[in-house]
Design an enzyme around this catalytic site. Structure first.
Site, PDB file in Angstrom:
ATOM      1  N   GLU A   1       0.878  -1.157   0.000  1.00 43.92           N
ATOM      2  CA  GLU A   1       0.000   0.000   0.000  1.00 43.92           C
ATOM      3  C   GLU A   1       0.927   1.222   0.000  1.00 43.92           C
ATOM      4  OE1 GLU A   1      -2.779   0.167   3.258  1.00 43.92           O
ATOM      5  OE2 GLU A   1      -3.478   2.138   2.628  1.00 43.92           O
TER       6      GLU A   1
ATOM      7  N   ARG B   1       5.181 -12.848   9.675  1.00 43.70           N
ATOM      8  CA  ARG B   1       5.818 -11.589   9.349  1.00 43.70           C
ATOM      9  C   ARG B   1       7.135 -11.473  10.107  1.00 43.70           C
ATOM     10  NH1 ARG B   1       2.260  -7.697   9.283  1.00 43.70           N
ATOM     11  NH2 ARG B   1       3.626  -5.975   9.683  1.00 43.70           N
TER      12      ARG B   1
ATOM     13  N   LYS C   1       4.422   0.849   9.184  1.00 44.88           N
ATOM     14  CA  LYS C   1       4.540   2.136   8.505  1.00 44.88           C
ATOM     15  C   LYS C   1       3.864   3.245   9.295  1.00 44.88           C
ATOM     16  CE  LYS C   1       3.146   0.158   4.737  1.00 44.88           C
ATOM     17  NZ  LYS C   1       2.520  -0.105   3.456  1.00 44.88           N
TER      18      LYS C   1
HETATM   19  P1  ATP Z   1       2.600  -1.987   7.797  1.00 47.66           P
HETATM   20  O1  ATP Z   1       1.786  -2.461   8.949  1.00 47.66           O
HETATM   21  O2  ATP Z   1       4.022  -1.764   8.107  1.00 47.66           O
HETATM   22  O3  ATP Z   1       1.965  -0.838   7.076  1.00 47.66           O
HETATM   23  P2  ATP Z   1       1.458  -3.612   5.840  1.00 47.66           P
HETATM   24  O4  ATP Z   1       1.355  -5.094   5.844  1.00 47.66           O
HETATM   25  O5  ATP Z   1       0.224  -2.845   6.080  1.00 47.66           O
HETATM   26  O6  ATP Z   1       2.615  -3.223   6.799  1.00 47.66           O
HETATM   27  P3  ATP Z   1       1.647  -3.384   3.030  1.00 47.66           P
HETATM   28  O7  ATP Z   1       2.139  -2.265   2.210  1.00 47.66           O
HETATM   29  O8  ATP Z   1       0.211  -3.702   2.991  1.00 47.66           O
HETATM   30  O9  ATP Z   1       2.108  -3.099   4.515  1.00 47.66           O
HETATM   31  O10 ATP Z   1       2.515  -4.686   2.760  1.00 47.66           O
HETATM   32  C1  ATP Z   1       2.947  -5.136   1.510  1.00 47.66           C
HETATM   33  C2  ATP Z   1       3.377  -6.564   1.669  1.00 47.66           C
HETATM   34  O11 ATP Z   1       4.447  -6.668   2.604  1.00 47.66           O
HETATM   35  C3  ATP Z   1       2.236  -7.408   2.210  1.00 47.66           C
HETATM   36  O12 ATP Z   1       2.150  -8.596   1.462  1.00 47.66           O
HETATM   37  C4  ATP Z   1       2.629  -7.673   3.626  1.00 47.66           C
HETATM   38  O13 ATP Z   1       2.166  -8.908   4.072  1.00 47.66           O
HETATM   39  C5  ATP Z   1       4.156  -7.631   3.577  1.00 47.66           C
HETATM   40  N1  ATP Z   1       4.714  -7.238   4.868  1.00 47.66           N
HETATM   41  C6  ATP Z   1       4.461  -6.119   5.561  1.00 47.66           C
HETATM   42  N2  ATP Z   1       5.111  -6.122   6.738  1.00 47.66           N
HETATM   43  C7  ATP Z   1       5.804  -7.282   6.781  1.00 47.66           C
HETATM   44  C8  ATP Z   1       6.679  -7.886   7.752  1.00 47.66           C
HETATM   45  N3  ATP Z   1       6.963  -7.299   8.909  1.00 47.66           N
HETATM   46  N4  ATP Z   1       7.198  -9.095   7.454  1.00 47.66           N
HETATM   47  C9  ATP Z   1       6.920  -9.703   6.289  1.00 47.66           C
HETATM   48  N5  ATP Z   1       6.120  -9.200   5.349  1.00 47.66           N
HETATM   49  C10 ATP Z   1       5.557  -8.004   5.585  1.00 47.66           C
HETATM   50 MG    MG Z   2      -1.443  -2.864   4.852  1.00 47.25          MG
END
Ligand code: ATP
Ligand code: MG
Length: 556
Positions: free
Chosen positions: A34, A258, A268
């Protein structure tokens, strides 16, 4: 290393699918960020995994921006994400945006309504939450659940046309209010948001929810293996249900743990708080766990890929020691960083028997650890040198193999010197150390027969350049900053940045290149900061030399 290890559970699944001829053996994965912030090391894990699987199985990987929430998304983030993925060493097949599918998704919603599987609900968010029941009690239908297909079609069209304000109505799937999985109790598919979108502008005022965009986008792209993190396990039933009702390409979702890391927050939203509240310089502050922060700190793409490979792919939540990440960069830089000399806390050493005005050019190798590293640089030497304050002690204990009255050391790449005297200022601080040197003890051509235990680094006073050196410690002072009831900022380490305004560096370092690692002998690994300029050099410490992590592991 990756050749020898056994298959992870995702590789096992994919190999089985290929064997069974599923999708004609085709593998297509995607990385779906995102664009609401900069990527962090957790995303690097997901990138290495998705792109790694695509590559390993002769498939491809799409980059899909999951841009369904116009409030928090920005073009700046899109650009930084692309830059970071390329820097990590990966190339996507197609660059795609969920917003490009808004029309298709709208059509899917209409299909669901026509099949009697979706309805427009006028209830407020609170009312909907209250009518959902609890995991042990079924939910109750709202008065709008029994609307006819015609009524729903008309209302949904009006929602799109902008006839209602934000929050007035939502589109919900009509599934099962008694399902033990709360995600199946008529989940929201669309909400009204009169907000400008960074790509679609003002074309839309209704936006699909994550659950009604993600799986459908996977289907549209014919993704074969949709990999996400464990918290989406409860969403999987809905993911499959929607694909089944819409009769679209059967993408499948798989979940892995994760990445969590000690002394780090990995979200983020929280990292954005640190940026906005100026606890750090920005997203690329070298203390941040962002890819851009790690890059500015001096991490290499190879070290990050290696780290992701080493931690493997788990099915259960775990926390990785940040020391492992530091181990990986240290291992890389040991082989790639050029050796140079820099004095961070200087005192002057005067060689009393070295003629005034005389100078000579010595030679030092770039890196004794690698083949080809012996090619080196010239190092000017003269009567007055800067040495590290901690390398002199007035009352040295027995095992202090550095300088003190009567003690001898080797000056790296140069001569053996013996301390004869020292000078103090009015406050009692040592300001100068006086030594004599042994003329036939020059490194590489030493005929003195003298044996000394210690070697210290130095920089010639008349030839030294100056630089600002920034030394970093962990951003948080506790292992789990999130354990503090969400008040993670109270655990910020007040000493996470130490700035040395004036360090002395050997002249060759004036030509240091951005993105290259240097070992300041005995001091750690450093890299040029992005703010560095020809008239004002700035170095960041990447990591210290001491490898505490490997020691811990051996002990344990
Ligand atoms: P955040 O909570 O940091 O915003 P998010 O999962 O909302 O993380 P996205 O941009 O939606 O962020 O994530 C893109 C991809 O990265 C998704 O497939 C997500 O599962 C993966 N991802 C995000 N954080 C992690 C993590 N800590 N370890 C492994 N994969 C991750
Ligand atoms: Mg997300």
């Amino acid at each position: 290393m990756s050749e020898e290890r056994s298959l992870n559970f995702l590789e096992e699944i994919i190999e089985e699918d290929i064997k069974l001829g599923k999708h004609d053996g085709r593998v297509l994965t995607r990385f779906p960020p995102e664009p609401n912030g900069y990527l962090h090391i957790g995303h690097a894990k997901s990138i290495c995994l998705n792109f790694g699987l695509g590559k390993k199985y002769h498939g491809k990987t799409n980059l899909r921006f999951d841009d369904t929430n116009p409030v928090t998304e920005e073009v700046e983030y899109v650009e930084s994400i692309k830059n970071d993925i390329r820097w990590l060493g990966f190339q996507w097949d197609k660059e795609l945006y969920t917003s490009d599918y808004f029309e298709t998704l709208y059509g899917y919603a209409v299909t669901l309504i026509k099949k009697g599987f979706a309805y427009v609900d006028d209830s407020t968010a609170d009312e909907i939450a209250a009518s959902k029941g609890t995991p042990t009690e079924p939910g109750t239908p709202t008065p709008y659940r029994s609307r006819t297909v015609e009524e729903n079609l008309a209302l949904f069209e009006d929602m799109r046309a902008g006839k209602y304000p934000d929050g007035a109505k939502v589109l919900r799937a009509k599934i099962d209010l008694a399902n033990p999985n709360m995600h199946m109790r008529d989940p929201l598919l669309y909400r009204i948001k009169h907000t400008h979108h960074h790509r679609t502008g003002d074309k839309w005022c209704i936006y699909p929810m994550y659950d009604f965009a993600h799986g459908q986008s996977d289907s549209i792209e014919q993704i074969t293996h949709s990999v996400c993190t464990l918290e989406f396990i409860p969403h999987r039933e809905l993911y499959n249900w929607l694909i089944a009702q819409l009769e679209i390409f059967p993408s499948k979702q798989y979940e892995f743990a994760r990445l969590n890391m000690t002394y780090t927050v990995m979200s983020k939203r929280r990292l954005l708080q640190l940026v906005n509240e100026k606890h750090v310089e920005g997203w690329d502050d070298p203390r941040m766990p962002t890819i851009s922060g790690l890059r500015r700190r001096g991490y290499t793409p190879a070290s990050i890929r290696n780290f992701c490979d080493r931690i493997g792919v788990a099915k259960r939540e775990n926390v990785i020691d940040v020391g492992l990440l530091e181990f990986c960069i240290r291992e890389d830089l040991n082989k790639t960083a050029w050796r140079r000399m820099a004095v961070l806390d200087p005192i002057k050493l005067v060689i009393t028997n070295y003629p005034e005005g005389q100078e000579e050019v010595l030679h030092g190798e770039n890196n004794p650890e690698v083949e080809g590293g012996e090619g080196g640089r010239d190092i000017p030497f003269s009567r007055e040198l800067w040495i590290e304050r901690e390398d002199f002690m007035e009352n040295a204990p027995k095992k202090f193999f550095r300088l003190g009255p009567g003690l001898s050391v080797r000056l790296k790449h140069a001569y053996i010197v013996t301390c004869e005297d020292f000078v103090k200022d009015a406050d009692g601080n040592v300001t100068e150390v006086h030594c004599s040197y042994v003329a036939n003890s020059k490194s590489g051509e030493d005929t003195s027969g003298m044996k000394v235990k210690g070697t210290i680094h130095w920089v010639s006073v008349g030839h030294a350049k100056t630089a600002t050196v920034r030394i970093y410690d962990r951003l948080f002072s506790v292992e789990n900053p999130m354990a503090t009831d969400g008040d993670f900022k109270s655990t910020l380490n007040p000493d996470s940045l130490q700035i040395i305004e004036k360090a002395y560096i050997e002249p060759d370092l004036a030509g240091a290149e951005l993105g290259k690692g240097y070992q300041f002998i005995r001091k750690g690994y450093f890299t040029l900061d992005t703010t560095s300029g020809a008239d004002h050099l700035v170095f960041n410490q990447t990591v210290g030399l001491r490898d505490t992590w490997a020691k811990e592991v051996k002990k344990g």
